[in-house]
Design a protein around this motif. Structure first.
Motif: not given
Length: 678
Positions: A101-114, A116-121
């Motif tokens: 699961p950790h490898e999956f999130q690191r490779l494919f999970g939503p990026a931090a900037g992504q 943040t952008a959705v939350r801010d909007w």
């Protein structure tokens, strides 16, 4: 590398989120001083619709002040579906090379900037973010605020139904869109189905009126094996005697039927998860007593564990004061209330006595306001917990709802979670349901999430066992019933009578045919005789569902007391039973099987799978007696192997799929898996 056609479909939906795909440009004409001016609106991209396929009825805008509790799911980074297909394909060089699961999130999970952008909007639109997970942002807002932010209209629909008044549901009128720059970041918005509205007024469904039954009905004991006891009946299908119903197969009978008693594999080293919405507070003690009474080992210390995924604000499945819904097999109240969890847990353990078992409790307080209740959301949360924490190698879910109740927004989220499970080497077995063709004819009531191409859809058969435990018949589970008339000289309706219960299945109108089904499923079936493009067909495989088994749990006969009862397990039995058998295969193979469908279909035509053939309609197998142990109606002719739409046939069919596991299933599937990994 094999890629499911559905992955391509999903890829197209993802690409729709790109700015260049769907631009919603509105021009407002302004008149001032005799001159017209134009003001452009920022480009927007359309998101997948949350509206269910069967949305109907009259609608009106939802009250602008109505509170909505929704989820904004975030898109994974590209590449998940191709990798999931590759690690699940026995012919792929990376077969079985799973990620944590950790490898999956690191490779494919939503990026931090992504994120943040959705939350801010969202917050900039006046929408409150209440929680954040690796998959979604939970939000609360009003209908009016949501309409403005997503350029849509949240509406209230009064949907008609055959019996009683209409029910109310929430859906959209028009598209759902966001600014184009956010399109690649958002997978879908869900939760409209879970909005609770007051019930619409209308006449209540009329109560069924029971016809007087014969007072001179023949009485005979139930049978411990097929045709142990027979009884005289009015002529049906050219015969004047019929076997009495089974008293309930014992664990030893089920183990012998599938070759488990002679197999050296017991699931050791594998872990099975059972995801359910009710939980017997007397587990695992009830299961241990049940197996001890049948001379089989129960759970060793630490072999059985529990996980709760109930939201903090709700009652918990593991709170003994929280009472889940009573099940149809019980006579009402608390008696028989915990049958579902007992069936699932005992089915897994009888098939894989050395496998670890983790019970994952969904939120027990589910809305029942209509087909789009929060039940499926709770199921998704349970499956997500299994995936995010990799709680098991294979998981079972004995529940389903019709695909037509959900829109693309909901289905895409399930796809994403099940794809992640496949990448991590977790298989999911879901029941095909107990409604057969749901009495609706074409199109059939296709079960979801069992019909997701990344899940194994488990159907049911009616298993007839002889005195020595051998299989004397195995039929597609589709039962019709007709009671004896009051005079005892014939039947209220000519046999077979009304359809009662049967294994679900059918062809999806949403999902395209996955690659692993192409060699097996007849074109006429996958296309509904040419009406549609080839679709995902179900079930994939079937096990006993239609003949009763013995289940031991507190409240089975008398409230508060342990007992054993004969229960019609349905596909609530066949799905966990397959999960237990898969645990045995995992031990035989020496590695997790992950998403098992490509391996299952590669075993087509081998000795691992028994083809379930159609019955002779002129001489079908029948029983005569009480349909259920608790029923007072002991004068009913039960005809096996019949269904209105789903029919058994040589080879793959939509009643039983590939067929049923043979006694050599574990060894042969294990060898196929090991050989192809070399």
């Amino acid at each position: 590398m094999s890629i499911l056609p559905h992955a391509a479909t999903r890829g197209r939906l993802r690409r729709r989120h790109a700015a260049a795909l769907t631009l919603v440009v509105s021009m407002a004409l302004l008149a001032a001083g005799g001159r017209a001016g134009a003001a452009s609106v920022p480009s927007r991209v359309t998101l997948p619709s949350p509206n269910p396929a069967d949305l109907a009825g009259t609608s009106k805008p939802l009250d602008a002040a109505q509170v909505l509790n929704l989820r904004v799911y975030l898109a994974d980074r590209p590449g998940v579906a191709p990798l999931a297909a590759a690690v699940s394909d026995p012919d792929s060089p990376v077969y079985g090379h799973y990620l944590t699961p950790h490898e999956f999130q690191r490779l494919f999970g939503p990026a931090a900037g992504q994120v943040t952008a959705v939350r801010d909007w969202l917050t900039g639109q006046g929408i409150t973010v209440t929680a954040s997970t690796a998959h979604y942002l939970a939000v609360t807002t009003t209908a009016g605020t949501f309409d403005n932010a997503f350029a849509t209209q949240v509406s209230e629909y009064d949907t008609p139904r055959p019996f009683g008044g209409p029910y109310r549901r929430v859906a959209l009128t028009g598209d759902l869109s966001v600014p184009a720059e956010l399109g690649p970041d958002i997978l879908s918005v869900t939760g409209f189905n879970e909005t609770t509205l007051p019930r619409a007024t209308g006449s209540a469904a009329s109560a069924a009126v029971r016809t007087a039954r014969a007072v001179n009905a023949p009485v005979a004991p139930c049978s411990h094996y097929w045709a142990e006891h027979t009884v005289s009946i009015p002529e049906a299908y050219g015969q004047t005697t019929a076997p009495t119903p089974i008293c309930g197969y014992t664990p030893q009978q089920i183990r012998h039927a599938y070759g488990l008693d002679t197999s050296p594999y017991t699931g050791k080293g594998a872990t099975v998860a059972v995801v359910l919405d009710d939980r017997n507070p007397d587990l695992p003690g009830d299961a241990n007593r049940f197996f001890a009474d049948h001379g089989l080992p129960g759970f060793a210390p630490g072999q059985y564990t529990e996980e709760d995924v109930s939201p903090p604000s709700s009652s918990h499945c593991f709170d003994s004061s929280a009472r889940g819904p009573a099940h149809a097999n019980g006579p009402g109240g608390l008696v028989g209330q915990w049958v579902e969890s007992a069936i699932d847990i005992e089915a897994v353990h009888l098939a894989a006595p050395d496998a670890k078992l983790v019970y994952v409790g969904m939120d027990c307080v589910a809305s029942s306001s209509g087909p789009g209740s929060d039940f499926l959301r709770n199921g998704l949360d349970g499956v997500t917990k299994v995936v995010d924490e990799r709680l098991a190698d294979v998981a079972s879910g004995s529940w389903s709802l019709g695909e037509e109740n959900y829109g693309p927004a909901d289905l895409l989220v399930w796809d994403a979670i099940l794809e992640q499970g496949a990448v991590e080497g977790i298989g999911f077995d879901f029941s095909s349901g107990d409604n057969g063709d749901a009495l609706t004819g074409n199109p059939v009531h296709v079960p979801f999430p069992a019909d997701d191409p990344w899940a194994t859809q488990v159907g049911g058969t009616s298993l007839a066992l002889g005195a020595d435990g051998s299989i004397v018949g195995d039929y597609a589970w589709g039962q019709h019933r007709t009671p004896l008339n009051a005079a005892g000289t014939g039947y209220e309706q000519p046999p077979p009578g009304d359809f009662s219960q049967g294994s679900g299945g059918g062809v999806s109108t949403h999902y395209a045919q996955p690659h692993y089904q192409k060699p097996a499923v007849p074109a006429a079936l996958s296309t509904l005789d040419g009406i549609q493009r080839p679709g995902r067909a179900g079930p994939d495989i079937s096990l006993d569902a239609g003949i009763q088994i013995l289940v031991g749990y507190t409240g089975s006969i008398t409230e508060g007391q342990y007992g054993e009862a004969a229960q019609g397990g349905g596909t609530s039995l066949s799905a966990p039973l397959l999960a237990g058998v898969e645990a045995d295969v995992i031990q035989a193979a020496g590695h997790p099987l992950g998403f098992v469908n490509p391996l299952l279909y590669s075993a087509r035509g081998t000795g691992a799978i028994r083809d379930i053939l159609p019955v002779d309609p002129a001489h079908p197998p029948v029983e005569f007696g009480a349909p259920e142990q608790q029923s007072s109606d002991n004068a009913t002719l039960i005809t096996e192997g019949e269904d209105g739409v789903l029919q058994a046939a040589p080879g793959y069919d939509d009643a039983t799929g590939l067929g049923a596991p043979s006694p050599t299933f574990i060894a042969e599937l294990g060898e196929l898996s090991v050989d192809r990994r070399k």
